[in-house]
Design a protein around this motif. Sequence first.
Motif, short mmCIF file in Angstrom:
data_model
loop_
_atom_site.label_atom_id
_atom_site.label_comp_id
_atom_site.label_asym_id
_atom_site.label_seq_id
_atom_site.Cartn_x
_atom_site.Cartn_y
_atom_site.Cartn_z
N ALA A 177 0.84 -1.19 0.00
CA ALA A 177 0.00 0.00 0.00
C ALA A 177 0.87 1.24 0.00
CB ALA A 177 -0.91 0.00 1.22
N HIS A 178 0.30 2.37 -0.40
CA HIS A 178 1.07 3.61 -0.41
C HIS A 178 1.23 4.20 0.99
CE1 HIS A 178 0.64 4.66 -4.97
NE2 HIS A 178 1.26 3.52 -4.74
N GLU A 179 0.28 3.93 1.87
CA GLU A 179 0.43 4.35 3.26
C GLU A 179 1.47 3.45 3.94
OE1 GLU A 179 -0.92 6.92 4.84
OE2 GLU A 179 -1.94 7.55 3.00
N ASP A 180 2.23 4.03 4.85
CA ASP A 180 3.30 3.27 5.47
C ASP A 180 2.77 2.49 6.68
OD1 ASP A 180 5.62 2.15 6.26
OD2 ASP A 180 6.65 4.02 6.77
N HIS A 181 2.40 1.25 6.43
CA HIS A 181 1.98 0.35 7.50
C HIS A 181 3.11 -0.61 7.89
CE1 HIS A 181 -2.08 1.78 6.84
NE2 HIS A 181 -2.04 1.40 5.58
N SER A 182 4.29 -0.39 7.34
CA SER A 182 5.37 -1.35 7.49
C SER A 182 5.80 -1.53 8.95
CB SER A 182 6.57 -0.92 6.64
OG SER A 182 6.19 -0.74 5.29
N LYS A 183 5.92 -0.44 9.70
CA LYS A 183 6.37 -0.54 11.08
C LYS A 183 5.41 -1.35 11.93
CE LYS A 183 9.05 3.77 11.12
NZ LYS A 183 9.20 5.11 11.74
N VAL A 184 4.11 -1.14 11.72
CA VAL A 184 3.11 -1.90 12.46
C VAL A 184 3.22 -3.38 12.12
CG1 VAL A 184 0.63 -2.28 12.79
CG2 VAL A 184 1.52 0.05 12.62
N ILE A 185 3.35 -3.68 10.85
CA ILE A 185 3.44 -5.08 10.42
C ILE A 185 4.68 -5.75 10.99
CG2 ILE A 185 3.81 -6.56 8.40
CD1 ILE A 185 1.97 -4.68 6.85
N GLU A 186 5.82 -5.10 10.88
CA GLU A 186 7.06 -5.72 11.36
C GLU A 186 7.06 -5.89 12.87
OE1 GLU A 186 9.93 -3.12 9.57
OE2 GLU A 186 10.20 -4.45 7.84
N ALA A 187 6.48 -4.94 13.59
CA ALA A 187 6.43 -5.05 15.05
C ALA A 187 5.49 -6.17 15.49
CB ALA A 187 5.98 -3.72 15.66
N LYS A 188 4.32 -6.25 14.87
CA LYS A 188 3.35 -7.29 15.24
C LYS A 188 3.82 -8.67 14.80
CE LYS A 188 -0.12 -4.70 16.90
NZ LYS A 188 -0.77 -4.90 18.22
N ALA A 189 4.46 -8.75 13.63
CA ALA A 189 4.89 -10.04 13.11
C ALA A 189 6.05 -10.62 13.90
CB ALA A 189 5.28 -9.90 11.64
N ALA A 190 6.81 -9.76 14.59
CA ALA A 190 7.94 -10.25 15.37
C ALA A 190 7.51 -11.18 16.49
CB ALA A 190 8.72 -9.07 15.95
N GLY A 191 6.29 -11.00 16.97
CA GLY A 191 5.80 -11.83 18.06
C GLY A 191 5.56 -13.27 17.67
N ASN A 192 5.32 -13.53 16.40
CA ASN A 192 5.08 -14.92 15.97
C ASN A 192 6.01 -15.34 14.84
OD1 ASN A 192 3.85 -13.64 13.65
ND2 ASN A 192 1.98 -13.42 14.87
N LEU A 193 7.12 -14.59 14.65
CA LEU A 193 8.15 -14.93 13.68
C LEU A 193 7.59 -15.10 12.26
CD1 LEU A 193 10.27 -17.44 15.77
CD2 LEU A 193 10.58 -14.99 15.52
N LYS A 194 6.68 -14.22 11.92
CA LYS A 194 6.06 -14.27 10.60
C LYS A 194 6.96 -13.60 9.57
CE LYS A 194 1.54 -13.54 10.30
NZ LYS A 194 1.64 -13.50 11.73
N ARG A 195 7.04 -14.15 8.37
CA ARG A 195 7.79 -13.51 7.30
C ARG A 195 7.05 -12.26 6.81
NH1 ARG A 195 10.03 -17.69 2.85
NH2 ARG A 195 10.64 -15.67 2.02
N THR A 196 7.80 -11.21 6.54
CA THR A 196 7.19 -9.97 6.05
C THR A 196 7.88 -9.50 4.78
OG1 THR A 196 8.63 -8.55 7.39
CG2 THR A 196 6.53 -9.25 8.38
N TRP A 197 7.11 -8.84 3.93
CA TRP A 197 7.63 -8.21 2.71
C TRP A 197 6.88 -6.89 2.58
CZ3 TRP A 197 6.03 -9.52 -2.92
CH2 TRP A 197 6.83 -8.78 -3.82
N VAL A 198 7.53 -5.80 2.94
CA VAL A 198 6.86 -4.50 3.01
C VAL A 198 7.62 -3.47 2.18
CG1 VAL A 198 5.84 -4.95 5.27
CG2 VAL A 198 8.11 -3.91 5.13
N ASN A 199 6.94 -2.37 1.84
CA ASN A 199 7.56 -1.36 0.96
C ASN A 199 7.78 -0.02 1.65
OD1 ASN A 199 4.96 -0.41 1.18
ND2 ASN A 199 4.68 -0.02 -1.00
N HIS A 200 7.46 0.06 2.95
CA HIS A 200 7.64 1.29 3.72
C HIS A 200 6.97 2.49 3.05
CE1 HIS A 200 10.36 -0.57 6.62
NE2 HIS A 200 10.89 -1.21 5.59
#
Length: 297
Positions: free
Chosen positions: A247-270
């Motif tokens: 998405a054009h809005e920067d949701h990357s920080k939220v995704i990376e912070a929340k995903a760290a709790g369950n070791l989820k793979r992320t691919w974000v564009n900041h």
Amino acid sequence: YTKAKGSAKALKPIAPLTGEGAPSDAIDRTAKLYIGGKQARPDGGYSRPVYGPKGALVGHASLANRKDLRNAVEAMNAAAGWAKTTPHLRAQILYFIAENLSARAEDFAARIDGMVGKGGKAEVEASIRRLFAAAAWADNFSGETRAVPMRGLALALRTPVGKIGAICPDDRPLEGFVSLMAPAIAMGNRITLLASEAYPLAATDFFQVLETSDVPAGVVNILTGSAADIVSHMAAHADLDAVWCHAHEDHSKVIEAKAAGNLKRTWVNHGRGVEITDAAVLDAATECKTVWIPYGE
């Protein structure tokens, strides 16, 4: 935002409703969600209007919430057999999708022009090319043989990530959607996509293409609504294996912070408009597992 008539907190109806007290020819034309191979009303009952570039009302799109996401994940769980299908079968189904989209190219081009204002024909053609390319990759991205510093070989095998949640780009509503979906399912993944927030109706029209292309229920699920309301739940969901955000809005920080709790793979564009290439999606959609094969003395 509006809420369907008869709900607990009735606001302005999203569209004329059938039933008692409604005109006999009234039809609810609000686009629904696509979960488990079926069109589904949003759990909250809310929708939002979608306007064209000149302010004309194009239609209404449903607003998905946390429960809709949970239902989509359950549908993906039920479609676990997709990962065990042959690459040839997945390629054939992607060819069906491309052919069926091609048959409705004019309708999709008109829909995109109505929302965005221009470029519909070129975007549909690019989407069809993406689908054919993904079909070709289905049995050509399974792995490779690599040299190792010993007397032997290493087989680098590409396996599917599993269940993916994806936030689609806001612009290029059809091409961005297809560019994430097609390579993901070509590699044997199941995917739930949140369509373009600004222009979601190209993705909701795509329901009919999926329904006529032999795609098993639950392999592709489509939500519409606000990315800000969905990303944190998607990243925190312990039963998802990866989250992609373009998405054009920067949701990357939220995704990376929340995903760290369950070791989820992320691919974000900041929040930046990054080109989605086949190579990038194929890499994000697979895990590389190595098998060592010694030989000789």
